[in-house]
Design a protein around this motif. Structure first.
Motif, PDB file in Angstrom:
ATOM      1  N   HIS A 162     -30.379  -4.995  26.316  1.00 28.61           N
ATOM      2  CA  HIS A 162     -31.148  -4.800  27.550  1.00 28.61           C
ATOM      3  C   HIS A 162     -30.472  -3.809  28.483  1.00 28.61           C
ATOM      4  N   SER A 163     -31.300  -3.191  29.319  1.00 33.48           N
ATOM      5  CA  SER A 163     -30.792  -2.217  30.282  1.00 33.48           C
ATOM      6  C   SER A 163     -29.947  -2.918  31.347  1.00 33.48           C
ATOM      7  N   HIS A 164     -29.162  -2.099  32.040  1.00 34.50           N
ATOM      8  CA  HIS A 164     -28.333  -2.639  33.115  1.00 34.50           C
ATOM      9  C   HIS A 164     -29.187  -3.317  34.174  1.00 34.50           C
ATOM     10  N   SER A 165     -30.278  -2.694  34.564  1.00 33.88           N
ATOM     11  CA  SER A 165     -31.089  -3.236  35.656  1.00 33.88           C
ATOM     12  C   SER A 165     -31.702  -4.573  35.283  1.00 33.88           C
ATOM     13  N   THR A 166     -32.115  -4.720  34.003  1.00 31.43           N
ATOM     14  CA  THR A 166     -32.697  -5.996  33.572  1.00 31.43           C
ATOM     15  C   THR A 166     -31.677  -7.116  33.638  1.00 31.43           C
ATOM     16  N   VAL A 167     -30.509  -6.887  33.069  1.00 27.82           N
ATOM     17  CA  VAL A 167     -29.484  -7.925  33.072  1.00 27.82           C
ATOM     18  C   VAL A 167     -29.009  -8.209  34.494  1.00 27.82           C
ATOM     19  N   ALA A 168     -28.913  -7.162  35.314  1.00 26.97           N
ATOM     20  CA  ALA A 168     -28.485  -7.353  36.701  1.00 26.97           C
ATOM     21  C   ALA A 168     -29.482  -8.221  37.456  1.00 26.97           C
ATOM     22  N   SER A 169     -30.772  -7.980  37.241  1.00 23.71           N
ATOM     23  CA  SER A 169     -31.805  -8.796  37.913  1.00 23.71           C
ATOM     24  C   SER A 169     -31.727 -10.245  37.477  1.00 23.71           C
ATOM     25  N   ILE A 170     -31.555 -10.453  36.179  1.00 23.37           N
ATOM     26  CA  ILE A 170     -31.458 -11.826  35.673  1.00 23.37           C
ATOM     27  C   ILE A 170     -30.192 -12.493  36.208  1.00 23.37           C
ATOM     28  N   ARG A 171     -29.110 -11.734  36.244  1.00 22.59           N
ATOM     29  CA  ARG A 171     -27.851 -12.284  36.749  1.00 22.59           C
ATOM     30  C   ARG A 171     -27.988 -12.719  38.202  1.00 22.59           C
ATOM     31  N   GLU A 172     -28.626 -11.885  39.024  1.00 31.12           N
ATOM     32  CA  GLU A 172     -28.791 -12.216  40.432  1.00 31.12           C
ATOM     33  C   GLU A 172     -29.676 -13.445  40.623  1.00 31.12           C
TER      34      GLU A 172
END
Length: 901
Positions: A162-172
């Motif tokens: 997954h892209s950085h933005s996808t994982v970052a959104s899920i992480r947040e």
């Protein structure tokens, strides 16, 4: 879900919620159990791992009478098989994002509160919907609803898909994010986020074995594991069409697909060299070494671990090259077991200028680069401006990835400017390095990390760095600040973290305290704990000086062995989240530190003895001597080999900063953390001291040197009276370095030769031990003298190996300690006592310092003579004496005063 708004109002209650078991006691221990409302996201390589943990959770929940739901939507094999007490809800994602998300929402609404959910692999939705962004949107829509209903939800992502933005959104959005992976035959779990729970080991990787899942505290083991796991890299943002991205993308694709042979050899060589130059810059000698010793895999690995773009700077290049030179030598099999793996990251030099421009700091840099001086107070304002700056969102996201990677492992943020550690310009100690204990919540750790990065950026404008660049004609050269982020070497002991051994090693030994020593074999400056005490002049400490040719020889003998030892240790206090200094005895008072006998000697009946066993009686005085390490391990031999190998390839002497450790069998492991070309002082010719100098013309003499040379026509001597300094109050002592700086600027501006003389250690951070002058405040002197007065209690330190020493060598300043009270010493007391003080002639408003600081006009004080300094390194003899000017020269008494008006 985002931890603001709804969550913020419930955070106090959340921490007190009932603990919920995962069905795996070891996992409960690491995470301090689940809480109702937790959404748990697993990043896995193999679905079988997710299947195992989901099964444990659901079986435990069913046995406790809880409602359980499996949401089935993916084409992969089922995560859970049908069982009594488990409802399976099938929803087809093929009908689109809106339909699927709405059906999931209705399912959650139907089942209500306190339900356990397991979802299929979310990565399959990316294939179904042909977009990564919708995967994140689905999770952001679903997770908050589950949280409100106090459920437990299990989700899964395929690692690296997954892209950085996808994982970052899920992480947040989620409450718990876990990384689960395999290296060889071992599995590891690394919690990346655990909402509202914390322990000192929670965010470290844990090895999954047996009944105890042990956190990996040891830096060497952690780096070895992480460096093998090549998927643990920075997730890049959107790619552009710049040459950087084009070259990297092409090489990365062909490398990962195993089709490099489809690129013609000339083109492949050209692409590899182009990527190397983009990373390293145009440094002919480093470029030549990089083409030989950095493989394509190395270059791609650097780019994968780089935040932003640009170059990685001289410090990072030196570290990488020296490691690979050793690991590719004719003894590579041996050294593969000795050299610790590294897993460093790099903040590209482009980020530095982006930060400055975005925060309106660029014009400040230009103005200060053109300025001749800056006060300490002015620089503190500069640091404040930098600390108020903000980073772009994309860089912030990559910072979060970096912090997730290291977890709670202590890290160090090190300057790595483009000019640093290069041939001819060491910049030793000019820029900052900041330790991060890296403890606390993810948010606290990220904030501390960014604070450290900003301080390193600000140090590019500190007075010493600016003076150094101006002195060497570099102030208009391109000087961008890249950053090297390294794992701190060592392991936890009590609440402290530090390496057992650290130091700096030199392939040439310029400090020969006996002619038996071979200067070609090098020297090691060794300390216990963090290496800060090996490169700085701090406290009352003396590191162990080891001549590689004769390791057992010491500069000191008898009772002086105890005095000239290390007494304090620099460590990271994980409880205080800070770098601290602690007395060595207090640190090891339990005498249970591993391999302690290899580092200490014990005072027994008035004599130092080296322990034969691991049982040490700490009721006796223990002293850091490293005798058993030197006698009974291969440490010195290994360091000597490393120095020889790197020096031969660099075609120049080198100095190498390192850490080291021992296992229970006495096997040595070395971590090379920095390497730079070494500047050697003076000429190689043997400078003879005349044998007809009259005693009455000698001002002082010294028998201990670290460099040689000859200075003629010395016109001024700046003399800090040791006894007056000792009696001065603290405020005056703190100011003397600044006074010296103003004198240095005045006399230096005239182009006149002058000598600086003062008590104890010049450049010490402890004003009780000597004058706290910085590089920029002494840069114009020709000779630096440290005076040891027994009555005043000051003792010089022959500072070979410190950053301070590097400055002296590079500026070709002769250094010597002088012992006026020693038997047989020559020191012209009357000359320094009776000569007129010209301080107020040049600094009229500094009369309050005139009882401590004396400026002597040599010609005036000696009726027209000037001073000459000759230092012979080979004979370890130096003399400063008066010499009459050549016939025909005249002298005007008012010359000095006129120059300053």
């Amino acid at each position: 879900m985002n931890e603001t708004g709804t969550v913020e109002s419930r955070v106090l209650k959340y921490a007190d919620k009932e603990k919920i078991t995962s069905g795996v006691p070891q996992l409960d221990g690491i995470l301090q159990s689940y809480r109702l409302g937790d959404n748990v996201v697993w990043e896995v390589e193999e679905l079988e791992d997710y299947r195992y943990f989901a099964g444990k959770l659901i079986r435990q929940a069913i046995s406790s009478g809880s409602k359980c739901v499996y949401v089935r939507f993916a084409p992969h094999d089922p995560i859970l098989e049908p069982m009594e007490g488990l409802d399976i809800v099938k929803i087809d994602p093929g009908n689109g994002f809106d339909f699927f998300s709405s059906q999931v929402h209705r399912t959650i609404e139907h089942y209500g509160e306190k339900v356990y959910y397991v979802f299929d692999n979310l990565s399959s939705l990316m294939v179904e919907w042909a977009t990564d962004e919708l995967v994140a949107n689905f999770f952001k829509a679903t997770c908050p609803y589950l949280f409100e209903l106090e459920t437990i939800g299990y989700f899964c992502l395929t690692r690296g898909k997954h892209s950085h933005s996808t994982v970052a959104s899920i992480r947040e959005t989620t409450q718990v994010l876990l990384d689960y992976y395999h290296i060889g035959d071992r599995a590891y779990i690394h919690p990346l986020k655990v909402y509202d729970r914390y322990s000192q080991s929670m965010f470290l990787p844990h090895v999954v074995t047996g009944e105890n899942w042990e956190p990996i505290f040891d830096s060497g083991k952690a780096a070895s594991i992480s460096s093998i796991d090549r998927r643990k890299v920075i997730r890049m943002g959107s790619r552009g069409t710049a040459p950087w991205d084009t070259v990297y993308t092409k090489l990365k694709f062909h490398y990962e697909m195993g089709i490099l042979d489809t690129i013609p050899d000339p083109e492949l060589t050209a692409l590899r060299q182009e990527l190397s130059r983009m990373i390293i810059g145009e440094h002919p000698r480093f470029n030549r070494l990089a083409d030989i010793y950095l493989t394509l895999e190395d270059l791609l690995g650097i780019r994968d671990r780089m935040i932003g773009s640009g170059r990685i700077g001289g410090k990072a290049v030196g570290m990488l090259l020296s490691r690979n030179i050793v690991l590719n030598s004719d003894r590579k099999e041996e050294f593969s077991e000795i050299i610790e793996a590294h897993d460093s990251f790099y903040i590209g030099s482009d980020v530095f200028f982006t930060f400055m421009i975005n925060n309106d700091l660029f014009r400040l840099k230009v103005r200060l680069s053109d300025s001749s001086s800056m006060t300490k107070d002015e620089f503190e304002e500069v640091e404040k401006r930098f600390l108020e700056g903000k980073f772009p969102e994309e860089i912030m996201e990559q910072f979060k990835d970096l912090m997730d990677y290291f977890g709670q492992a202590p890290i160090i943020v090190r300057s790595s400017s483009l000019q640093e550690d290069s041939y001819g310009n060491a910049f030793a100690g000019k820029y900052r390095s900041e330790f991060c204990a890296n403890q606390g919540s993810p948010e606290e750790r990220l904030e501390a990390f960014m604070h450290a990065v900003k301080l390193v950026y600000a140090s590019a404008l500190n007075p010493d760095a600016l003076a150094y660049r101006r002195t060497r004609g570099l102030h208009y050269h391109d000087e961008q600040m890249a950053i090297l982020v390294q794992r701190v070497s060592g392991m936890s002991y009590r609440q402290y973290f530090f390496p057992a051994l650290a130091g700096v090693a030199f392939s040439k030994n310029l400090f020969r305290w006996t002619k038996r020593i071979d200067p070609e074999k090098g020297l090691i400056r060794l300390v216990f704990g963090l290496g800060t005490r090996s490169v700085d002049r701090v406290g009352r400490d003396y590191p162990r000086m080891i001549a590689v040719s004769h390791p057992a020889l010491r500069p000191e003998t008898g009772s002086k062995l105890i005095k000239y030892s290390q007494w304090d240790v620099d460590v990271l206090d994980l409880d205080a989240k800070d770098l601290i200094t602690i007395p060595f005895y207090d640190l090891v008072s339990r005498c249970d530190y591993p391999n302690l006998r290899m580092f200490v000697s014990v005072m027994n009946d008035g004599y130092l003895t080296d322990p034969y066993t691991n049982t040490i009686d700490c009721s006796q005085e223990v002293v850091l001597t490293f005798n058993n390490l030197i006698k009974n391990t291969r440490f010195v031999d290994i360091m000597g080999q490393i120095l020889r190998i790197v020096e031969e390839v660099y075609e120049q002497p080198v100095d190498i900063e390192f850490t080291a450790s021992l296992d229970q069998k006495g096997n040595v492991r070395i971590n090379i953390v920095q390497c730079r070309p070494m500047t050697t002082p003076g000429s190689d010719e043997n400078i003879e001291i005349p044998d007809n100098i009259k005693d009455e013309n000698i001002l002082f003499r010294s028998g201990m040197l670290i460099n040689q040379g000859k200075v003629e026509n010395v016109e001024y001597i700046v003399y800090i009276d040791p006894q007056a300094y000792e009696a001065a109050d603290m405020d005056l002592k703190r100011s003397i370095g600044r006074v010296v700086g103003r004198i240095n600027e005045k006399i230096g501006g005239m182009g006149s030769e002058f000598i600086l003389m003062g008590p104890g250690r010049w450049g010490s951070s402890n004003i009780e031990l000597g004058v706290n002058a910085t590089y920029s405040e002494i840069e114009h002197t020709s000779l630096l003298v440290e005076i040891a007065r027994e009555k005043a209690g000051h003792t010089p330190e022959v500072s070979y190996g410190t950053h301070f020493f590097q400055d002296i060598v590079e500026e070709e300043i002769i250094y010597m300690p002088v012992y006026p009270d020693a038997k047989g010493s020559k020191f012209n007391e009357a000359f320094f006592r009776d000569s007129r003080n010209m301080l107020t002639d040049i600094l009229p408003d500094h009369e309050g310092f005139s009882h401590v600081v004396k400026v002597i006009n040599v010609r005036e004080a000696s009726f027209g003579a000037h001073a000459v300094v000759i230092a012979n390194l080979y004979e370890q003899d130096a003399v400063c004496y008066l010499e009459k000017p050549a016939v025909g020269r005249t002298w005007k008494l008012d010359k000095l005063k006129g120059q300053w008006q």
